[in-house]
Design an enzyme around this catalytic site. Sequence first.
Site, PDB file in Angstrom:
ATOM      1  NE  ARG A  53       0.057  -4.645  11.496  1.00  0.00           N
ATOM      2  CZ  ARG A  53      -1.127  -4.978  10.998  1.00  0.00           C
ATOM      3  NH1 ARG A  53      -2.187  -4.226  11.246  1.00  0.00           N
ATOM      4  NH2 ARG A  53      -1.254  -6.058  10.258  1.00  0.00           N
ATOM      5  CD1 TRP A 104      -5.993   2.266   7.321  1.00  0.00           C
ATOM      6  CD2 TRP A 104      -4.254   0.949   7.833  1.00  0.00           C
ATOM      7  NE1 TRP A 104      -5.447   1.846   6.148  1.00  0.00           N
ATOM      8  CE2 TRP A 104      -4.372   1.043   6.425  1.00  0.00           C
ATOM      9  CE3 TRP A 104      -3.213   0.192   8.378  1.00  0.00           C
ATOM     10  CZ2 TRP A 104      -3.485   0.386   5.571  1.00  0.00           C
ATOM     11  CZ3 TRP A 104      -2.353  -0.464   7.522  1.00  0.00           C
ATOM     12  CH2 TRP A 104      -2.494  -0.369   6.131  1.00  0.00           C
ATOM     13  CG  HIS A 136      -0.951  -6.073   5.279  1.00  0.00           C
ATOM     14  ND1 HIS A 136      -0.997  -5.444   6.498  1.00  0.00           N
ATOM     15  CD2 HIS A 136      -2.079  -5.686   4.634  1.00  0.00           C
ATOM     16  CE1 HIS A 136      -2.083  -4.710   6.599  1.00  0.00           C
ATOM     17  NE2 HIS A 136      -2.760  -4.838   5.462  1.00  0.00           N
ATOM     18  CG  ASN A 161      -6.439  -5.240  12.039  1.00  0.00           C
ATOM     19  OD1 ASN A 161      -5.653  -5.021  12.957  1.00  0.00           O
ATOM     20  ND2 ASN A 161      -6.031  -5.639  10.837  1.00  0.00           N
ATOM     21  CD  GLU A 174      -6.778   2.056   2.639  1.00  0.00           C
ATOM     22  OE1 GLU A 174      -7.329   0.929   2.712  1.00  0.00           O
ATOM     23  OE2 GLU A 174      -5.983   2.477   3.498  1.00  0.00           O
ATOM     24  CD1 TRP A 175      -6.627  -2.949   1.220  1.00  0.00           C
ATOM     25  CD2 TRP A 175      -5.108  -3.791  -0.191  1.00  0.00           C
ATOM     26  NE1 TRP A 175      -5.501  -3.271   1.954  1.00  0.00           N
ATOM     27  CE2 TRP A 175      -4.565  -3.797   1.116  1.00  0.00           C
ATOM     28  CE3 TRP A 175      -4.325  -4.283  -1.241  1.00  0.00           C
ATOM     29  CZ2 TRP A 175      -3.277  -4.271   1.402  1.00  0.00           C
ATOM     30  CZ3 TRP A 175      -3.046  -4.759  -0.967  1.00  0.00           C
ATOM     31  CH2 TRP A 175      -2.544  -4.746   0.337  1.00  0.00           C
ATOM     32  CD  GLU A 203      -5.088  -2.760   9.537  1.00  0.00           C
ATOM     33  OE1 GLU A 203      -6.168  -2.417   8.987  1.00  0.00           O
ATOM     34  OE2 GLU A 203      -4.288  -3.568   9.037  1.00  0.00           O
ATOM     35  CE1 TYR A 228      -9.691   0.779   9.422  1.00  0.00           C
ATOM     36  CE2 TYR A 228      -9.524  -1.602   9.594  1.00  0.00           C
ATOM     37  CZ  TYR A 228      -8.936  -0.368   9.358  1.00  0.00           C
ATOM     38  OH  TYR A 228      -7.592  -0.297   9.073  1.00  0.00           O
ATOM     39  CD  GLN A 271      -2.935  -1.101   2.289  1.00  0.00           C
ATOM     40  OE1 GLN A 271      -2.654  -1.789   3.270  1.00  0.00           O
ATOM     41  NE2 GLN A 271      -4.030  -0.372   2.231  1.00  0.00           N
ATOM     42  CG  ASN A 293      -3.559  -7.324   8.053  1.00  0.00           C
ATOM     43  OD1 ASN A 293      -3.637  -6.775   9.142  1.00  0.00           O
ATOM     44  ND2 ASN A 293      -4.346  -6.994   7.031  1.00  0.00           N
ATOM     45  CD  GLU A 294      -7.886  -6.584   8.009  1.00  0.00           C
ATOM     46  OE1 GLU A 294      -8.119  -5.642   8.770  1.00  0.00           O
ATOM     47  OE2 GLU A 294      -8.103  -6.556   6.774  1.00  0.00           O
TER      48      GLU A 294
END
Length: 477
Positions: A80, A423, A125, A311, A430-431, A379, A313, A23, A169-170
């Site tokens: 991180r 984050w 990630h 994480n 962003e993907w 995050e 959101y 990213q 990650n995730e």
Amino acid sequence: MSGGRENVFPDDFAWGAATSAYQIEGGWNADDKGPSIWDTFSHGKGKVFEDQNGDVACNSYNLWEEDLRCIKQLGLTHYRLSLSWPRLLPDGTTRHINQKGVDYYDKVINDLLASKVTPMVTLYHFDLPQALQEQGGWLWAGIADAFEAYASFCFRAFGDRVKLWLTLNEPYVCAKLGHEDGLFAPGHRDPGVSAYLAGHNMLRAHARAWHAYHALFRPEQKGSVSLALNADWAEPLDPGSPRDVAATERYMAFSLGWFASPVFTTGDYPACMRSQIEARSLAHGFPKSRLPVFADGEPEVLGTADFFALNYYTSRRVRAVSSPSGTLSFKGDQEAEGVVDPSWPVCGPPWLAVVPDGLRRLLKYVKDTCQDPAIYITENGFAQVGAVDLEDSQRSQFYQDTLQEVSKAVREDGVAVRGYFAWSLLDNFEWADGFSVRFGLFHVDFAHPELTRTMYRSGRDYARIIKRNCSRSTMKN
């Protein structure tokens, strides 16, 4: 946040911000780096917003000193970052080690430590080497061996200085969005099947890496290893409806529980997840459950986390649904759907409702269901879309409100929260949303040839929160 005692965090609380290699780094084919699945995916048409990609991103591969300046301005105690597997091992294996990649991360880690900033390093990630994808990626049984070798290489190369590690990650996002919905790399759309196999192999890979660290590196390096799990907080849409209450339990089991239960509680998937998928598998003519079984003789997955990395959101109201007859899908298996409460404000993309107290409730849930672990919030952030607003008062208020809820979780609920990572340090790629969604504490001007970094108001306010809450321990030293 007010400066009163009620908002004081522990002296050793980790104040951080987070990024990931794909990213921010750019340099997608520089200095012998191999391609990743996100290089391949984003170079395809129609995969990412306006066909954008991370070829350059924030150019952190060449502008690391600018990132370090941002970190110092914030006064972070922790940072991180993730390592790019294909930058270090271009074909995904230790047969070819890219020394230029090693040198880059050596410099990043050494510069952080020289600045009195503790690195937290993520091994994976989302940016799997394309060479391993061509062997099957996370659907390939051999990926666990490949990941263990990669992790051991990283522990050997950097573990004398890195004491906080995250393997994955995730994994939920990688499994579901990458192998069920096709929205993330590698872009598979295989409803009801591949997500479970990918998730299973990620857990196998994580367990192998943890056991390798525990046996071979921990005695000398004395670090800690976990994996970062994402979760919404969920509540029934109608608390008086038994179906919605049961659907909410399944929603949490199929999201957080999918990976937390094997690692933290039982060594297996949640019971309702296993029974639901098995029943639907048989109904659809499968000879056995589509949810794999942890094989005897493989490294135990239970207990392979030295802390809980979370994480968070957003939050959801959950209602019971039934999938159409004959349709296989992840949602059909869980028979639950999460929706945004219209009373919640939304920041950025429509899925991202702003619910700071959802984090407090989720922290308490983790404490109660996962053996009361030490928790790092790895995050959490607030998105901006449309015109850039450097005086981002809404995001600034979000951080104040959220950290108040974290403080309550520590003081009133007894949750062992050890740190908070915003984050993100920078606006970045962003993907699937490309550069259209901005989470940064620093704005990056992607139209400027130097990719200028400018601190948002939220960054200034976050820096003040850090300074105030670090003041006691600073005065002691």
